[in-house]
Scaffold this motif. Sequence first.
Motif, PDB file in Angstrom:
ATOM      1  N   GLU A  20      93.597  25.635 -14.814  1.00  0.00           N
ATOM      2  CA  GLU A  20      92.692  26.032 -15.890  1.00  0.00           C
ATOM      3  C   GLU A  20      92.607  24.940 -16.963  1.00  0.00           C
ATOM      4  OE1 GLU A  20      89.885  28.503 -17.285  1.00  0.00           O
ATOM      5  OE2 GLU A  20      91.062  28.881 -15.495  1.00  0.00           O
ATOM      6  N   VAL A  21      93.736  24.325 -17.304  1.00  0.00           N
ATOM      7  CA  VAL A  21      93.750  23.251 -18.300  1.00  0.00           C
ATOM      8  C   VAL A  21      92.943  22.062 -17.798  1.00  0.00           C
ATOM      9  CG1 VAL A  21      95.222  21.572 -19.484  1.00  0.00           C
ATOM     10  CG2 VAL A  21      95.895  23.971 -19.403  1.00  0.00           C
ATOM     11  N   TYR A  22      93.145  21.674 -16.536  1.00  0.00           N
ATOM     12  CA  TYR A  22      92.362  20.564 -15.960  1.00  0.00           C
ATOM     13  C   TYR A  22      90.865  20.876 -16.013  1.00  0.00           C
ATOM     14  CZ  TYR A  22      96.022  17.561 -13.997  1.00  0.00           C
ATOM     15  OH  TYR A  22      97.059  16.686 -13.835  1.00  0.00           O
ATOM     16  N   ARG A  23      90.493  22.100 -15.708  1.00  0.00           N
ATOM     17  CA  ARG A  23      89.087  22.488 -15.720  1.00  0.00           C
ATOM     18  C   ARG A  23      88.492  22.354 -17.119  1.00  0.00           C
ATOM     19  NH1 ARG A  23      85.825  26.778 -16.343  1.00  0.00           N
ATOM     20  NH2 ARG A  23      87.429  28.228 -16.989  1.00  0.00           N
ATOM     21  N   LYS A 130      93.028  29.984 -24.876  1.00  0.00           N
ATOM     22  CA  LYS A 130      92.341  31.274 -25.050  1.00  0.00           C
ATOM     23  C   LYS A 130      92.035  31.908 -23.693  1.00  0.00           C
ATOM     24  CE  LYS A 130      88.248  33.354 -27.134  1.00  0.00           C
ATOM     25  NZ  LYS A 130      88.055  34.240 -26.025  1.00  0.00           N
ATOM     26  N   THR A 131      91.521  31.102 -22.743  1.00  0.00           N
ATOM     27  CA  THR A 131      91.198  31.629 -21.419  1.00  0.00           C
ATOM     28  C   THR A 131      92.447  32.125 -20.696  1.00  0.00           C
ATOM     29  OG1 THR A 131      89.358  30.084 -21.279  1.00  0.00           O
ATOM     30  CG2 THR A 131      90.105  31.061 -19.222  1.00  0.00           C
ATOM     31  N   ILE A 132      93.525  31.360 -20.784  1.00  0.00           N
ATOM     32  CA  ILE A 132      94.774  31.746 -20.109  1.00  0.00           C
ATOM     33  C   ILE A 132      95.330  33.027 -20.725  1.00  0.00           C
ATOM     34  CG2 ILE A 132      97.181  31.068 -19.757  1.00  0.00           C
ATOM     35  CD1 ILE A 132      96.072  28.142 -19.493  1.00  0.00           C
ATOM     36  N   LYS A 133      95.300  33.129 -22.054  1.00  0.00           N
ATOM     37  CA  LYS A 133      95.780  34.357 -22.701  1.00  0.00           C
ATOM     38  C   LYS A 133      94.959  35.566 -22.268  1.00  0.00           C
ATOM     39  CE  LYS A 133      97.819  32.546 -26.948  1.00  0.00           C
ATOM     40  NZ  LYS A 133      97.690  32.476 -28.420  1.00  0.00           N
ATOM     41  N   ASP A 134      93.648  35.400 -22.183  1.00  0.00           N
ATOM     42  CA  ASP A 134      92.786  36.503 -21.744  1.00  0.00           C
ATOM     43  C   ASP A 134      93.113  36.916 -20.309  1.00  0.00           C
ATOM     44  OD1 ASP A 134      91.575  36.466 -24.204  1.00  0.00           O
ATOM     45  OD2 ASP A 134      89.777  35.383 -23.511  1.00  0.00           O
ATOM     46  N   VAL A 136      96.001  36.480 -18.709  1.00  0.00           N
ATOM     47  CA  VAL A 136      97.325  37.116 -18.688  1.00  0.00           C
ATOM     48  C   VAL A 136      97.214  38.544 -19.207  1.00  0.00           C
ATOM     49  CG1 VAL A 136      99.610  37.072 -19.778  1.00  0.00           C
ATOM     50  CG2 VAL A 136      98.648  34.979 -18.822  1.00  0.00           C
ATOM     51  N   ARG A 137      96.434  38.740 -20.266  1.00  0.00           N
ATOM     52  CA  ARG A 137      96.240  40.076 -20.824  1.00  0.00           C
ATOM     53  C   ARG A 137      95.616  41.007 -19.783  1.00  0.00           C
ATOM     54  NH1 ARG A 137      93.259  38.761 -25.089  1.00  0.00           N
ATOM     55  NH2 ARG A 137      95.090  38.274 -26.309  1.00  0.00           N
ATOM     56  N   GLU A 138      94.592  40.526 -19.069  1.00  0.00           N
ATOM     57  CA  GLU A 138      93.949  41.340 -18.037  1.00  0.00           C
ATOM     58  C   GLU A 138      94.909  41.653 -16.891  1.00  0.00           C
ATOM     59  OE1 GLU A 138      90.476  39.257 -16.763  1.00  0.00           O
ATOM     60  OE2 GLU A 138      89.586  39.286 -18.766  1.00  0.00           O
ATOM     61  N   ASP A 139      95.676  40.652 -16.450  1.00  0.00           N
ATOM     62  CA  ASP A 139      96.640  40.875 -15.368  1.00  0.00           C
ATOM     63  C   ASP A 139      97.714  41.870 -15.786  1.00  0.00           C
ATOM     64  OD1 ASP A 139      95.255  39.093 -13.833  1.00  0.00           O
ATOM     65  OD2 ASP A 139      96.674  37.435 -14.078  1.00  0.00           O
ATOM     66  N   LEU A 140      98.207  41.730 -17.007  1.00  0.00           N
ATOM     67  CA  LEU A 140      99.236  42.643 -17.491  1.00  0.00           C
ATOM     68  C   LEU A 140      98.697  44.061 -17.593  1.00  0.00           C
ATOM     69  CD1 LEU A 140     102.126  42.839 -18.472  1.00  0.00           C
ATOM     70  CD2 LEU A 140     101.322  42.338 -20.770  1.00  0.00           C
ATOM     71  N   ARG A 141      97.474  44.200 -18.078  1.00  0.00           N
ATOM     72  CA  ARG A 141      96.847  45.523 -18.175  1.00  0.00           C
ATOM     73  C   ARG A 141      96.703  46.148 -16.785  1.00  0.00           C
ATOM     74  NH1 ARG A 141      91.700  45.106 -21.263  1.00  0.00           N
ATOM     75  NH2 ARG A 141      93.120  45.152 -23.022  1.00  0.00           N
ATOM     76  N   ALA A 142      96.265  45.347 -15.801  1.00  0.00           N
ATOM     77  CA  ALA A 142      96.108  45.858 -14.437  1.00  0.00           C
ATOM     78  C   ALA A 142      97.453  46.288 -13.850  1.00  0.00           C
ATOM     79  CB  ALA A 142      95.457  44.805 -13.562  1.00  0.00           C
ATOM     80  N   GLN A 143      98.510  45.518 -14.116  1.00  0.00           N
ATOM     81  CA  GLN A 143      99.837  45.869 -13.609  1.00  0.00           C
ATOM     82  C   GLN A 143     100.342  47.166 -14.247  1.00  0.00           C
ATOM     83  OE1 GLN A 143     102.405  42.509 -14.232  1.00  0.00           O
ATOM     84  NE2 GLN A 143     101.328  41.226 -12.739  1.00  0.00           N
ATOM     85  N   ILE A 144     100.122  47.312 -15.542  1.00  0.00           N
ATOM     86  CA  ILE A 144     100.578  48.524 -16.227  1.00  0.00           C
ATOM     87  C   ILE A 144      99.810  49.745 -15.719  1.00  0.00           C
ATOM     88  CG2 ILE A 144     100.596  49.711 -18.468  1.00  0.00           C
ATOM     89  CD1 ILE A 144     101.256  46.960 -19.718  1.00  0.00           C
TER      90      ILE A 144
END
Length: 154
Positions: A20-23, A130-134, A136-144
């Motif tokens: 993501e950083v490279y992109r 910002k993109t990575i945080k978003d 991670v937030r979505e993945d964490l929400r899906a896991q919960i």
Amino acid sequence: MASWFQRNEAARALLASRKEVYRHIRKALRDTAFSPRAQVALSRMLRIKITTDTLRLEATDPRFFYLTSERKRQRMTWLLKAKGPIPIVTDTGKVIFRRATAKSLANGKWVYPGQKATDYLTTAMNSATKTIKDKVREDLRAQILAVFKKATRS
């Protein structure tokens, strides 16, 4: 001590973050005034190293800092030593040839206009963060949600 699974998940997350950083760096470079050739060279001068828990951005070539720093307006006196005519590419893409002389330098011609410092890395890193945080937030929400669904079925 972190388990193998936790370390593996962290490594996968860091690898995805590196991509993501490279992109974002490539996207920010496209928005600069650098030529396509310079953009490729600048992107090859950067490496992202993955340590145990972080990503570290490294410049692998000392020219990177020179190319991205501010350059002042100056007379191009070194052109007096040119062995032949100097090729100039116009805005339309046409190539013309000129000679630099002491008289033309004294008249204010052959002046490098200078260049502002380019801070595309800060822009790229902020947008990547910002993109990575978003993500991670979505993945964490899906896991919960998956855990809650599994718990309610039991």
